[in-house]
Write a protein that holds these residues in place. Structure first.
Motif, mmCIF file in Angstrom:
data_model
loop_
_atom_site.group_PDB
_atom_site.id
_atom_site.type_symbol
_atom_site.label_atom_id
_atom_site.label_comp_id
_atom_site.label_asym_id
_atom_site.label_seq_id
_atom_site.Cartn_x
_atom_site.Cartn_y
_atom_site.Cartn_z
ATOM 1 N N GLY A 57 2.589 -3.259 -20.126
ATOM 2 C CA GLY A 57 2.768 -3.354 -18.675
ATOM 3 C C GLY A 57 4.130 -2.833 -18.243
ATOM 4 O O GLY A 57 4.252 -2.151 -17.217
ATOM 5 N N VAL A 58 5.144 -3.121 -19.044
ATOM 6 C CA VAL A 58 6.503 -2.658 -18.728
ATOM 7 C C VAL A 58 6.537 -1.127 -18.711
ATOM 8 O O VAL A 58 7.124 -0.509 -17.812
ATOM 9 N N GLU A 59 5.904 -0.511 -19.700
ATOM 10 C CA GLU A 59 5.909 0.961 -19.773
ATOM 11 C C GLU A 59 5.254 1.578 -18.537
ATOM 12 O O GLU A 59 5.753 2.543 -17.961
ATOM 13 N N ALA A 60 4.115 1.000 -18.127
ATOM 14 C CA ALA A 60 3.419 1.507 -16.935
ATOM 15 C C ALA A 60 4.273 1.266 -15.690
ATOM 16 O O ALA A 60 4.386 2.131 -14.805
ATOM 17 N N ALA A 61 4.902 0.097 -15.640
ATOM 18 C CA ALA A 61 5.714 -0.281 -14.471
ATOM 19 C C ALA A 61 6.907 0.655 -14.290
ATOM 20 O O ALA A 61 7.232 1.054 -13.161
ATOM 21 N N LYS A 62 7.541 1.021 -15.400
ATOM 22 C CA LYS A 62 8.721 1.912 -15.312
ATOM 23 C C LYS A 62 8.348 3.222 -14.631
ATOM 24 O O LYS A 62 9.089 3.758 -13.807
ATOM 25 N N ILE A 63 7.185 3.748 -14.981
ATOM 26 C CA ILE A 63 6.732 5.024 -14.402
ATOM 27 C C ILE A 63 6.434 4.843 -12.917
ATOM 28 O O ILE A 63 6.847 5.655 -12.072
ATOM 29 N N ALA A 64 5.731 3.762 -12.585
ATOM 30 C CA ALA A 64 5.371 3.513 -11.174
ATOM 31 C C ALA A 64 6.632 3.361 -10.321
ATOM 32 O O ALA A 64 6.711 3.886 -9.199
ATOM 33 N N ILE A 65 7.613 2.643 -10.845
ATOM 34 C CA ILE A 65 8.864 2.405 -10.109
ATOM 35 C C ILE A 65 9.604 3.728 -9.881
ATOM 36 O O ILE A 65 10.059 4.024 -8.776
ATOM 37 N N GLU A 66 9.687 4.532 -10.921
ATOM 38 C CA GLU A 66 10.382 5.817 -10.794
ATOM 39 C C GLU A 66 9.679 6.715 -9.768
ATOM 40 O O GLU A 66 10.321 7.332 -8.918
ATOM 41 N N ARG A 67 8.360 6.729 -9.839
ATOM 42 C CA ARG A 67 7.599 7.592 -8.915
ATOM 43 C C ARG A 67 7.667 7.091 -7.477
ATOM 44 O O ARG A 67 7.465 7.870 -6.535
ATOM 45 N N TYR A 87 0.949 -15.157 -23.874
ATOM 46 C CA TYR A 87 0.893 -16.606 -24.118
ATOM 47 C C TYR A 87 -0.218 -17.200 -23.251
ATOM 48 O O TYR A 87 -0.513 -16.670 -22.181
ATOM 49 N N TYR A 88 -0.725 -18.366 -23.677
ATOM 50 C CA TYR A 88 -1.669 -19.087 -22.810
ATOM 51 C C TYR A 88 -0.932 -19.435 -21.511
ATOM 52 O O TYR A 88 -1.466 -19.298 -20.425
ATOM 53 N N PHE A 89 0.286 -19.927 -21.633
ATOM 54 C CA PHE A 89 1.215 -20.003 -20.510
ATOM 55 C C PHE A 89 2.622 -19.963 -21.065
ATOM 56 O O PHE A 89 2.803 -20.322 -22.230
ATOM 57 N N PRO A 90 3.641 -19.525 -20.332
ATOM 58 C CA PRO A 90 3.551 -18.955 -18.987
ATOM 59 C C PRO A 90 2.903 -17.575 -19.008
ATOM 60 O O PRO A 90 2.749 -16.964 -20.060
ATOM 61 N N GLY A 91 2.579 -17.090 -17.825
ATOM 62 C CA GLY A 91 1.880 -15.813 -17.702
ATOM 63 C C GLY A 91 2.786 -14.617 -17.947
ATOM 64 O O GLY A 91 4.012 -14.744 -18.109
ATOM 65 N N CYS A 92 2.174 -13.460 -17.939
ATOM 66 C CA CYS A 92 2.915 -12.221 -18.236
ATOM 67 C C CYS A 92 3.875 -11.818 -17.113
ATOM 68 O O CYS A 92 4.778 -11.012 -17.349
ATOM 69 N N GLY A 93 3.667 -12.347 -15.908
ATOM 70 C CA GLY A 93 4.556 -11.977 -14.795
ATOM 71 C C GLY A 93 6.015 -12.248 -15.122
ATOM 72 O O GLY A 93 6.880 -11.382 -14.966
ATOM 73 N N VAL A 94 6.295 -13.447 -15.620
ATOM 74 C CA VAL A 94 7.691 -13.787 -15.930
ATOM 75 C C VAL A 94 8.166 -13.059 -17.189
ATOM 76 O O VAL A 94 9.354 -12.752 -17.324
ATOM 77 N N LEU A 95 7.256 -12.790 -18.102
ATOM 78 C CA LEU A 95 7.662 -12.070 -19.321
ATOM 79 C C LEU A 95 8.056 -10.639 -18.981
ATOM 80 O O LEU A 95 9.012 -10.085 -19.526
ATOM 81 N N ARG A 98 11.450 -10.744 -17.271
ATOM 82 C CA ARG A 98 12.525 -10.863 -18.258
ATOM 83 C C ARG A 98 12.738 -9.544 -18.990
ATOM 84 O O ARG A 98 13.856 -9.069 -19.122
ATOM 85 N N ALA A 99 11.644 -8.937 -19.445
ATOM 86 C CA ALA A 99 11.759 -7.703 -20.223
ATOM 87 C C ALA A 99 12.401 -6.581 -19.408
ATOM 88 O O ALA A 99 13.127 -5.753 -19.950
ATOM 89 N N MET A 100 12.143 -6.563 -18.094
ATOM 90 C CA MET A 100 12.686 -5.480 -17.263
ATOM 91 C C MET A 100 14.009 -5.867 -16.605
ATOM 92 O O MET A 100 14.575 -5.084 -15.846
ATOM 93 N N LYS A 101 14.467 -7.076 -16.916
ATOM 94 C CA LYS A 101 15.726 -7.579 -16.334
ATOM 95 C C LYS A 101 15.699 -7.487 -14.806
ATOM 96 O O LYS A 101 16.628 -6.988 -14.170
ATOM 97 N N ILE A 102 14.604 -7.945 -14.240
ATOM 98 C CA ILE A 102 14.467 -7.967 -12.775
ATOM 99 C C ILE A 102 15.014 -9.306 -12.274
ATOM 100 O O ILE A 102 14.840 -10.338 -12.931
ATOM 101 N N LYS A 103 15.643 -9.261 -11.110
ATOM 102 C CA LYS A 103 16.290 -10.484 -10.585
ATOM 103 C C LYS A 103 15.273 -11.605 -10.311
ATOM 104 O O LYS A 103 14.078 -11.413 -10.513
ATOM 105 N N GLU A 104 15.745 -12.734 -9.830
ATOM 106 C CA GLU A 104 14.923 -13.949 -9.750
ATOM 107 C C GLU A 104 13.922 -13.951 -8.590
ATOM 108 O O GLU A 104 13.918 -14.839 -7.742
ATOM 109 N N ILE A 105 13.079 -12.961 -8.558
ATOM 110 C CA ILE A 105 12.055 -12.901 -7.513
ATOM 111 C C ILE A 105 10.799 -13.639 -7.983
ATOM 112 O O ILE A 105 10.709 -14.027 -9.134
ATOM 113 N N GLY A 106 9.825 -13.791 -7.103
ATOM 114 C CA GLY A 106 8.589 -14.459 -7.485
ATOM 115 C C GLY A 106 7.731 -13.593 -8.394
ATOM 116 O O GLY A 106 7.752 -12.361 -8.298
ATOM 117 N N ALA A 107 7.006 -14.262 -9.285
ATOM 118 C CA ALA A 107 6.078 -13.544 -10.183
ATOM 119 C C ALA A 107 4.767 -14.324 -10.216
ATOM 120 O O ALA A 107 4.755 -15.513 -10.530
#
Ligand code: UT7
Length: 349
Positions: A57-67, A87-95, A98-107
């Protein structure tokens, strides 16, 4: 009120290509059966340890953000759709955050199976229209290869699914007649068990068609996922394929027509339909039913299999990269899957 437009789009699929013949190592199947019944020739499987639903998801997101011409710091909300989370929880939104070092927004995590992307797009659309957010990162990603029954017993399910991720950045637009025109969401829980993965779950033996374990004697902690469930391979997805197929070929056209009628448009007005890639035969049936030409429908299931929530953004991104989606084009996204849940989104690119 502004409309919501896709400002950037990207996808990522693992480099590991698994052909139908590769699956013969594990189960009694054939390239001929798989191609004839599903249209699939090959799919991608993520690297066992180095790639997860989130990392793809991070790889796809990087491209979308750049574009989209923004940076990760401009993203003000994350939505992550998947049914194969790290993980069963927490979901991938917060992962992903964290992986993209995005600030404390909602996920927010969305688990609407094959309809996950369309549901998530509809949610994002509401947030953008009301002015709450300006740059929503919507990611859909699946790593199915980690949780399928690769024995002959599970062949009706396991040959279909593949891994991959797609992402979009959604922004408001004031341009007239641009962006998401409408979204349409439906569900019918009556058939929830027809395509389901029961375990781990808290169902006891309540909803499942047949008792999955003798919970009366199970140690308290094992009721969620017992040794017995694993021994009986009850920790894999179950599907009554023909029943899903029958419902899908009714609901796909219905929800596409609903979107067109809502906007006083006809199937012939569509530049491109991107159906969720469940089975090429389903897509062909829908095409025929709506009398669409080959150039009005985009399919890539032959190369990726069914990537559940990720299938629509991957296909949309490929179509856009190939110049098949241009400014002003009318595009319909439509999905149907487990739940049952189904939905459509009509947008002007
Ligand atoms: O995206 C989520 C939503 N999912 C879908 O939309 C899936 C919808 N359903 C389908 O796509 C199709 O039902 C399948 C592709 C899953 C199955 O195709 P089908 O034409 O409905 O086959 P079937 O399940 O009726 O099975 C026909 C035969 C059976 O053998 P018998 O009983 O006739 O001897 C199966 O055991 O094919 C057998 N079979 C296989 N044979 C070789 C099932 N899976 C396989 C396989 N290889 N992988």
């Amino acid at each position: 009120m502004p409309q919501t437009r896709i400002a950037g789009i990207g996808y990522y699929v693992p480099s590991n290509v698994v052909t139908n013949n590769d699956l013969l190592k594990y189960m009694d199947t054939s390239d001929e059966w798989i191609q004839e019944r599903t249209g699939i020739k090959e799919r991608r499987y993520a690297h066992r340890t180095d790639e997860t639903t989130t990392t793809m998801g991070v790889e796809a997101a990087k491209i979308a953000i750049e574009r989209a011409g923004i940076t990760k710091d401009d993203v003000d909300f994350i939505i992550f759709a998947t049914i194969s989370p790290d993980y069963y929880f927490p979901g991938c939104g917060v992962l992903l955050q964290r992986a993209m070092k995005i600030k404390e927004i909602g996920a927010l995590d969305v688990r609407n199976q094959c309809s996950g992307f369309v549901y998530a797009l509809s949610i994002a659309d509401q947030f953008i229209k009301t002015g709450m957010y300006k740059n929503i990162l919507l990611v859909a990603s699946e790593k199915h290869s980690f949780g399928l029954d690769f024995s002959t017993r599970g062949r009706n399910v396991s040959v279909i699914f593949g891994d991959g991720a797609g992402a979009v950045v959604l922004q408001p637009t004031e341009k007239e007649n641009q962006g998401i025109l409408s979204t349409h969401l439906h569900s019918d829980g009556e058939s929830a068990e027809i395509l389901a993965m029961f375990n781990p779950g808290t169902h006891g033996n309540h909803w499942v068609p047949e008792p999955v374990a003798d919970f009366a004697d199970a140690p308290i902690g094992e009721m969620f996922m017992s040794h017995e469930m694993i021994d009986k391979a009850q920790n894999f997805p179950n599907m009554d394929g023909p029943a899903v197929f029958k419902k899908a070929i009714v609901k796909f056209p219905e929800v596409i027509v609903e979107a067109l009628e809502k906007n006083n448009l006809k199937a012939s007005d569509l530049h491109l339909l991107i159906p969720h890639q469940a089975n090429l035969r389903i897509a062909q049936y829908v095409q025929q039913k709506l009398q669409l030409t080959d150039s009005q429908v985009y399919n890539n299931i032959e190369r990726y299999g069914n990537t559940t929530a990720a299938s629509i953004p991957i296909a949309l991104c490929e179509a856009w990269e190939q110049g098949k989606v241009k400014e002003g084009d009318l595009v319909c996204l439509a999905a149907f899957g487990s739940g049952f849940t189904w939905g459509s989104a009509l947008l002007r690119w």
